[in-house]
Motif scaffolding. Sequence first.
Motif, PDB file in Angstrom:
ATOM      1  N   GLN A   1       0.944  -0.863   0.159  1.00 46.30           N
ATOM      2  CA  GLN A   1       0.062  -0.043   0.214  1.00 46.30           C
ATOM      3  C   GLN A   1       1.066   1.195   0.130  1.00 46.30           C
ATOM      4  O   GLN A   1       0.484   2.091  -1.278  1.00 46.30           O
ATOM      5  N   LEU A   2       2.092   1.081   0.536  1.00 46.27           N
ATOM      6  CA  LEU A   2       2.556   2.399   0.922  1.00 46.27           C
ATOM      7  C   LEU A   2       3.343   2.821  -0.196  1.00 46.27           C
ATOM      8  O   LEU A   2       3.241   3.411  -0.897  1.00 46.27           O
ATOM      9  N   ALA A   3       4.457   1.818  -0.802  1.00 45.19           N
ATOM     10  CA  ALA A   3       5.042   1.387  -2.494  1.00 45.19           C
ATOM     11  C   ALA A   3       4.149   2.552  -2.944  1.00 45.19           C
ATOM     12  O   ALA A   3       3.931   3.294  -4.219  1.00 45.19           O
ATOM     13  N   THR A   4       2.509   1.787  -3.353  1.00 39.80           N
ATOM     14  CA  THR A   4       1.787   1.749  -4.187  1.00 39.80           C
ATOM     15  C   THR A   4       0.914   3.967  -4.633  1.00 39.80           C
ATOM     16  O   THR A   4       1.209   4.230  -5.124  1.00 39.80           O
ATOM     17  N   ALA A   5       1.351   4.212  -3.628  1.00 35.86           N
ATOM     18  CA  ALA A   5       0.122   5.333  -3.105  1.00 35.86           C
ATOM     19  C   ALA A   5       1.586   6.349  -3.159  1.00 35.86           C
ATOM     20  O   ALA A   5       1.348   7.910  -3.698  1.00 35.86           O
ATOM     21  N   PHE A   6       3.102   5.325  -3.108  1.00 40.20           N
ATOM     22  CA  PHE A   6       3.812   6.941  -3.071  1.00 40.20           C
ATOM     23  C   PHE A   6       4.707   6.520  -4.365  1.00 40.20           C
ATOM     24  O   PHE A   6       6.110   7.371  -5.137  1.00 40.20           O
ATOM     25  N   GLY A   7       3.922   5.845  -5.792  1.00 38.93           N
ATOM     26  CA  GLY A   7       3.805   5.777  -7.094  1.00 38.93           C
ATOM     27  C   GLY A   7       5.288   4.564  -7.213  1.00 38.93           C
ATOM     28  O   GLY A   7       6.203   4.448  -8.434  1.00 38.93           O
ATOM     29  N   ASN A   8       5.628   3.949  -6.452  1.00 35.08           N
ATOM     30  CA  ASN A   8       6.650   2.376  -6.716  1.00 35.08           C
ATOM     31  C   ASN A   8       5.733   1.347  -6.995  1.00 35.08           C
ATOM     32  O   ASN A   8       5.099   0.636  -6.209  1.00 35.08           O
ATOM     33  N   PRO A   9       5.979   0.752  -8.747  1.00 38.90           N
ATOM     34  CA  PRO A   9       5.086  -0.496  -9.035  1.00 38.90           C
ATOM     35  C   PRO A   9       5.294  -1.361  -7.669  1.00 38.90           C
ATOM     36  O   PRO A   9       7.093  -1.598  -7.448  1.00 38.90           O
ATOM     37  N   VAL A  10       4.745  -2.768  -7.415  1.00 44.50           N
ATOM     38  CA  VAL A  10       5.185  -3.720  -7.209  1.00 44.50           C
ATOM     39  C   VAL A  10       5.085  -5.000  -6.924  1.00 44.50           C
ATOM     40  O   VAL A  10       3.880  -5.382  -7.634  1.00 44.50           O
ATOM     41  N   PHE A  11       5.865  -6.092  -6.977  1.00 46.81           N
ATOM     42  CA  PHE A  11       5.232  -7.310  -7.739  1.00 46.81           C
ATOM     43  C   PHE A  11       6.574  -8.388  -6.354  1.00 46.81           C
ATOM     44  O   PHE A  11       7.187  -7.965  -5.467  1.00 46.81           O
TER      45      PHE A  11
END
Length: 321
Positions: free
Chosen positions: A155-165
Amino acid sequence: MKAIKVIGDKLSWEDCDDYTEVPADHVEIDVVWTAINRADLMQRAGVYPPPPGASDILGLEVSGRIAALGESVSGLEVGQEVCALLTGGGYATKVVVPAVQVLPVPKGYSLDQAAAIPEVFATAWLNLYQEAGLQPGERLLLHAGASGLGTAVIQLATAFGNPVFATAGDAVKLETCQQLGATGVWNRNDGSFVDAVKSWGCVDMVLDPVGGSYISEDQKVLNVDGRIVLIGLMGGRTAEVDLGLMLVKRHRLIGSTLRSRTVVDKGKVMQALHRHVWPLLSAGQIRPQIDSEWPITKVEEAMTYVAENQNTGKVLLKVSD
């Protein structure tokens, strides 16, 4: 006060010595909720002792109400609902903690929801944005994506514009990862994640709580200037590292723990959360994921549940009303 004591291989809810004083820069909290973290399991097993001077009582985060303030503390009030990051002592009816590690409960949150925040979001922020220095658009590989920490990281990474695998151990957990924002997923029971991550587009950072054989696999999917942040050893404490690849691609392997850091360092992390993450929590843009809630007297069963990887999100313990 009462606390969980480790007696042999058993846990017991017993009377113990109360705190005699509150230092000038500390806060005493009447604990309502605490939570189980992997570090608690490791400490109980005797492989992760508390840092010198820390309480030997389990528990790295709590929520509750302020019972007393040290004479130099400002900005907090007796009776205020708060949550706190601890170095230990959370499995108890009271805890005394440096004031810089205490934050007000986010607007609109209950105390049980607040107990699920401090450890995982502090760990996520520390490792993504301080240790690895992730920049907007950089891509992240996350292992154990459905854990309490993993669900916060996505959630945090997505909110700050970092795509997650994200990788996890079953289809239901992977579905949760996708619902929280992961755009690539892999079931670790299907073998190596390397080809799937390469097809997704490789990554600039790996957040790895596994270690062991995962490290050499992590290297294979890292872009130039990529970073691996190692935060756990579930897969073992030895690994094979391709030093040639590390040299040519300027990779960095970073070991990171939160618990052993200084009070000053923890205070900086908590203030960063208050500035950058609390508004997202209050707005409902991100939320801690709670798997289940148990009474503190059922801590044995709750820890077994976590040890068996049955949880998706945080497992909480109710200490008092």
